[in-house]
Design a protein around this motif. Structure first.
Motif, PDB file in Angstrom:
ATOM      1  N   ASP A   7      45.951  44.548  35.985  1.00  0.00           N
ATOM      2  CA  ASP A   7      45.245  45.794  36.309  1.00  0.00           C
ATOM      3  C   ASP A   7      46.032  46.722  37.227  1.00  0.00           C
ATOM      4  OD1 ASP A   7      45.149  44.412  38.658  1.00  0.00           O
ATOM      5  OD2 ASP A   7      42.964  44.383  38.835  1.00  0.00           O
ATOM      6  N   GLU A  53      48.604  48.759  32.973  1.00  0.00           N
ATOM      7  CA  GLU A  53      47.868  49.814  32.297  1.00  0.00           C
ATOM      8  C   GLU A  53      48.567  51.160  32.354  1.00  0.00           C
ATOM      9  OE1 GLU A  53      44.120  49.735  34.244  1.00  0.00           O
ATOM     10  OE2 GLU A  53      43.465  47.862  33.315  1.00  0.00           O
ATOM     11  N   SER A  84      46.849  39.853  37.112  1.00  0.00           N
ATOM     12  CA  SER A  84      45.511  40.255  36.663  1.00  0.00           C
ATOM     13  C   SER A  84      45.566  41.328  35.587  1.00  0.00           C
ATOM     14  CB  SER A  84      44.692  40.776  37.855  1.00  0.00           C
ATOM     15  OG  SER A  84      45.342  41.891  38.445  1.00  0.00           O
ATOM     16  N   ARG A 104      48.918  52.294  42.525  1.00  0.00           N
ATOM     17  CA  ARG A 104      49.045  51.108  41.660  1.00  0.00           C
ATOM     18  C   ARG A 104      50.333  50.342  41.948  1.00  0.00           C
ATOM     19  NH1 ARG A 104      46.324  51.389  35.811  1.00  0.00           N
ATOM     20  NH2 ARG A 104      44.596  52.802  36.250  1.00  0.00           N
TER      21      ARG A 104
END
Length: 326
Positions: free
Chosen positions: A280, A284, A278, A239
């Motif tokens: 994402d 998160e 975005s 990520r």
């Protein structure tokens, strides 16, 4: 990017700071004299602007008083025979930690170039060297030696400014009631050393690319990556890599007016904005404080939010670039 002496290395920024590697070596982080670890907005750091924090009367983490330097005596070309700067190198450096240089005389560093693995070039251009010691490109500070800084000459740091849009439960951007502009949020840490909220960040290791420093420091300080299991670390890496490989905005690159600066050692930083547009990638992930961070959380970008040193100026530039509320 912190001071008294705290486990971690001397950061850009309490200015900004910033610190730390898996080895957990002890590095000094300055206390908040004039608010240390890194930063001042580029308009305040032009070559014409006199450094102020670098002349704060009492040196961070010590009882050492600087020799007073008025604005008209900053320039090295200004003749000043009465100049009698105090000499100070923090006790922690005398223990010869691996992240610090030896004293001049015990070795002869090559300045204004990449010296082995250590980058001794300055973002300010070529700096003067006198009697084997580098001279601060912004002029006199009232103190010689290295103070709390590990390197003679420029000490390079990196500040990752990670942002996202503030959204409602439906995922729509929330606009500020006054400015009518969308609100940005950024990852902020509360420094253990001075209790101030700040941008996470740390020192560039010898031979390390600044891009890797930015990613490493954010992972260690805001996500506590050093404490994760291998499987968790792999997901985090995926990520983080996605975010840090995305288009980025270089907010500032240059000299930092930092209370830890001396005539012979000074802070420089690169501040870069990584935006999770975005929502994402890191948005998160659960934030978890690590290294010199006491707390970590997403904070609304707003001019009323008090930040360590001059970090708010960086955020102002980010908000302007993103056309967000400030």
């Amino acid at each position: 990017m912190s001071h008294i002496f705290f486990p971690c290395r001397p950061a850009i920024s309490c200015s900004h700071s910033h610190p730390f590697r898996a080895s957990k070596t002890v590095r000094p982080i300055a206390s908040s004299c004039c608010n240390p670890y890194m930063t001042s907005v580029w308009t305040m750091l032009s070559s014409a602007a006199p450094h102020v924090k670098s002349r704060c009367p009492q040196y961070p983490g010590s009882s050492i008083k600087r020799f007073p330097v008025p604005d008209d005596k900053l320039d090295w070309n200004q003749d000043w025979p009465q100049y009698d700067p105090v000499s100070y190198t923090a006790p922690i450096l005398l223990n010869k930690p691996t992240w610090a240089d030896p004293d001049i005389g015990l070795f002869s560093p090559q300045f204004n170039t990449v010296d082995g693995a250590v980058d001794r070039t300055s973002f300010e251009g070529s700096y003067k060297v006198e009697d084997g010691k580098p001279l601060n490109p912004h002029g006199r500070t009232g103190l010689i030696g290295r103070g709390l800084l590990g390197r003679w000459g420029p000490n390079h740091a990196a500040d990752p400014i990670v942002t996202r849009w503030k959204v409602d439960e439906k995922g729509a951007k929330i606009h500020h009631s006054v400015s009518q502009r969308p609100i940005l949020q950024f990852v902020s840490i509360k420094r253990k050393d001075c209790g101030e909220w700040a941008i996470p960040g740390g020192m560039v290791d010898p031979g390390e690319q600044v891009s890797l420093t930015l990613q490493r420091e954010f992972s260690e300080e805001a996500l506590n990556s050093l404490s994760l299991q291998p499987s968790e670390r792999a997901e985090l890496y995926e990520r983080i890599t996605k975010l840090f490989d995305s288009p980025q905005f270089q907010v500032y690159k240059g000299y930092v007016d930092d209370p830890r600066n001396t005539d012979n050692a000074w802070m420089e930083t690169v501040a870069v904005n990584f935006h999770d547009g975005s929502g994402d990638s890191v948005s998160e992930l659960p934030l978890q404080a690590g290294d010199d961070a006491g707390q970590v959380q997403w904070v609304d970008v707003d001019s009323s939010f008090a930040l360590y040193a001059s970090h708010s100026h960086f955020l102002e530039l980010v908000a302007r670039e993103r056309k967000a509320h400030w």
